[in-house]
Design a protein around this motif. Structure first.
Motif, PDB file in Angstrom:
ATOM      1  N   ASN A  97       0.858  -1.185   0.000  1.00 25.35           N
ATOM      2  CA  ASN A  97       0.000   0.000   0.000  1.00 25.35           C
ATOM      3  C   ASN A  97       0.897   1.239   0.000  1.00 25.35           C
ATOM      4  O   ASN A  97       1.460   1.617   1.025  1.00 25.35           O
ATOM      5  CB  ASN A  97      -0.900  -0.002   1.227  1.00 25.35           C
ATOM      6  N   THR A  98       1.042   1.862  -1.143  1.00 30.07           N
ATOM      7  CA  THR A  98       1.927   3.026  -1.267  1.00 30.07           C
ATOM      8  C   THR A  98       1.175   4.344  -1.105  1.00 30.07           C
ATOM      9  O   THR A  98       1.737   5.407  -1.350  1.00 30.07           O
ATOM     10  CB  THR A  98       2.619   3.009  -2.639  1.00 30.07           C
ATOM     11  N   THR A  99      -0.085   4.265  -0.674  1.00 28.86           N
ATOM     12  CA  THR A  99      -0.876   5.480  -0.495  1.00 28.86           C
ATOM     13  C   THR A  99      -0.792   5.961   0.958  1.00 28.86           C
ATOM     14  O   THR A  99      -0.134   5.340   1.799  1.00 28.86           O
ATOM     15  CB  THR A  99      -2.352   5.222  -0.856  1.00 28.86           C
ATOM     16  N   ASN A 100      -1.515   7.030   1.245  1.00 31.75           N
ATOM     17  CA  ASN A 100      -1.533   7.582   2.610  1.00 31.75           C
ATOM     18  C   ASN A 100      -2.836   7.254   3.327  1.00 31.75           C
ATOM     19  O   ASN A 100      -3.234   7.938   4.264  1.00 31.75           O
ATOM     20  CB  ASN A 100      -1.314   9.097   2.579  1.00 31.75           C
ATOM     21  N   LYS A 101      -3.516   6.193   2.885  1.00 36.25           N
ATOM     22  CA  LYS A 101      -4.776   5.808   3.520  1.00 36.25           C
ATOM     23  C   LYS A 101      -4.843   4.295   3.671  1.00 36.25           C
ATOM     24  O   LYS A 101      -4.091   3.550   3.034  1.00 36.25           O
ATOM     25  CB  LYS A 101      -5.958   6.304   2.691  1.00 36.25           C
ATOM     26  N   VAL A 102      -5.736   3.845   4.527  1.00 31.86           N
ATOM     27  CA  VAL A 102      -5.963   2.412   4.699  1.00 31.86           C
ATOM     28  C   VAL A 102      -6.733   1.896   3.486  1.00 31.86           C
ATOM     29  O   VAL A 102      -7.714   2.506   3.063  1.00 31.86           O
ATOM     30  CB  VAL A 102      -6.761   2.117   5.986  1.00 31.86           C
ATOM     31  N   ILE A 103      -6.286   0.763   2.934  1.00 31.32           N
ATOM     32  CA  ILE A 103      -6.952   0.194   1.762  1.00 31.32           C
ATOM     33  C   ILE A 103      -7.245  -1.279   2.000  1.00 31.32           C
ATOM     34  O   ILE A 103      -6.400  -2.022   2.509  1.00 31.32           O
ATOM     35  CB  ILE A 103      -6.100   0.337   0.487  1.00 31.32           C
ATOM     36  N   LYS A 104      -8.438  -1.679   1.615  1.00 31.53           N
ATOM     37  CA  LYS A 104      -8.817  -3.089   1.658  1.00 31.53           C
ATOM     38  C   LYS A 104      -8.775  -3.633   0.233  1.00 31.53           C
ATOM     39  O   LYS A 104      -9.265  -2.988  -0.704  1.00 31.53           O
ATOM     40  CB  LYS A 104     -10.218  -3.256   2.238  1.00 31.53           C
ATOM     41  N   TYR A 105      -8.188  -4.814   0.072  1.00 35.19           N
ATOM     42  CA  TYR A 105      -8.063  -5.435  -1.241  1.00 35.19           C
ATOM     43  C   TYR A 105      -8.838  -6.746  -1.277  1.00 35.19           C
ATOM     44  O   TYR A 105      -8.754  -7.553  -0.347  1.00 35.19           O
ATOM     45  CB  TYR A 105      -6.596  -5.731  -1.566  1.00 35.19           C
TER      46      TYR A 105
END
Length: 246
Positions: free
Chosen positions: A46-54
């Motif tokens: 996860n290279t973003t600045n938020k929590v991500i569900k995949y």
């Protein structure tokens, strides 16, 4: 190197948009899947600045030789904090008696909305990414084999001047992932100059390959690099050696 991956963006932009993309490695499977089967781990970041569900799935494709029904994937979902990494395991085993050849499936990784994250945002719409990667395995001892024709390498004074010419063909009954190296006769003082992936029977003009230009190699002694070596990437298998001159 080119790989068949598709990105589908969902939702239209309203006031402001938070972009996200899926970072996964490697982008290939390329395992023998008969006998004990083939296994590979994929690292999702996860290279973003938020929590991500995949959400992670295996999808059937249009190929006649499809291995989806033989394939297992774990886990089916991953939730990653910013900067975190997660591991996806893929296992494929062909049934006994499966015809020799190359088989494929599609690894599908889709971003999902995280409700808690959604409540913390105002006046924004996320763009979710849906990545589909076509992966290949093979049944049987399908040795890798290539041919080179009219090979020429123009070296110049440093790596920035290297140019490749000639025809490279995959003679294997499966796709191969190749590394092209310049080296001396003892494979010392070597430098990786390019990589490519070829489908079964595919032929390419070497002049169309991208030559790596790494500043760390600018001071190499090119006068002794008189051979081109080609290896199968990942397997470390030597496939071809050709003298190219100075």
């Amino acid at each position: 190197m080119k790989f068949k991956s598709s990105f589908f963006l969902f939702f239209f932009l309203l006031t402001s948009v938070s972009f996200a993309y899926i970072n996964v490695y490697p982008l290939s499977f390329d395992q023998r899947i008969d006998s004990m089967g083939g296994v590979k781990d994929f690292i999702l970041t996860n290279t973003t600045n938020k929590v991500i569900k995949y959400q992670i799935n295996i999808l059937k494709n249009d190929d006649t030789n499809d291995m989806t029904s033989w394939t297992e994937i774990y886990p089916r979902t991953l939730t990653l904090k910013p900067g975190a990494k997660g591991e996806i395991k893929m296992y494929t085993r062909a049934p006994k008696g499966t015809v020799l050849g190359e088989y494929s499936t599609i690894l599908n990784i889709k971003e999902l909305e995280v409700p808690k994250e959604r409540r913390n945002k105002k006046n924004s719409v996320d763009v979710f990414t849906n990545l589909k990667i076509k992966l290949y395995g093979y049944v049987g001892k399908l040795d890798s084999s290539i041919s080179l024709k009219n090979i020429k390498v123009f070296k110049g004074k440093n790596i920035s001047n290297i140019k490749l010419n000639g025809v490279l063909k995959n003679e294997s009954l499966r796709r191969v992932n190749l590394e092209i190296v310049l080296a001396d006769s003892n494979e010392k003082n070597s430098i990786l100059i390019s990589e490519t992936k070829l489908k079964k029977g595919e032929e390419i003009d070497l002049s169309n390959l991208k030559v790596f230009k790494d500043s760390r190699d600018e001071d190499k002694n090119y006068s002794k690099l008189e051979y081109i070596y080609i290896y199968e990437k990942g397997a470390g298998k030597f496939l071809k050696k050709e003298k190219i001159g100075s």
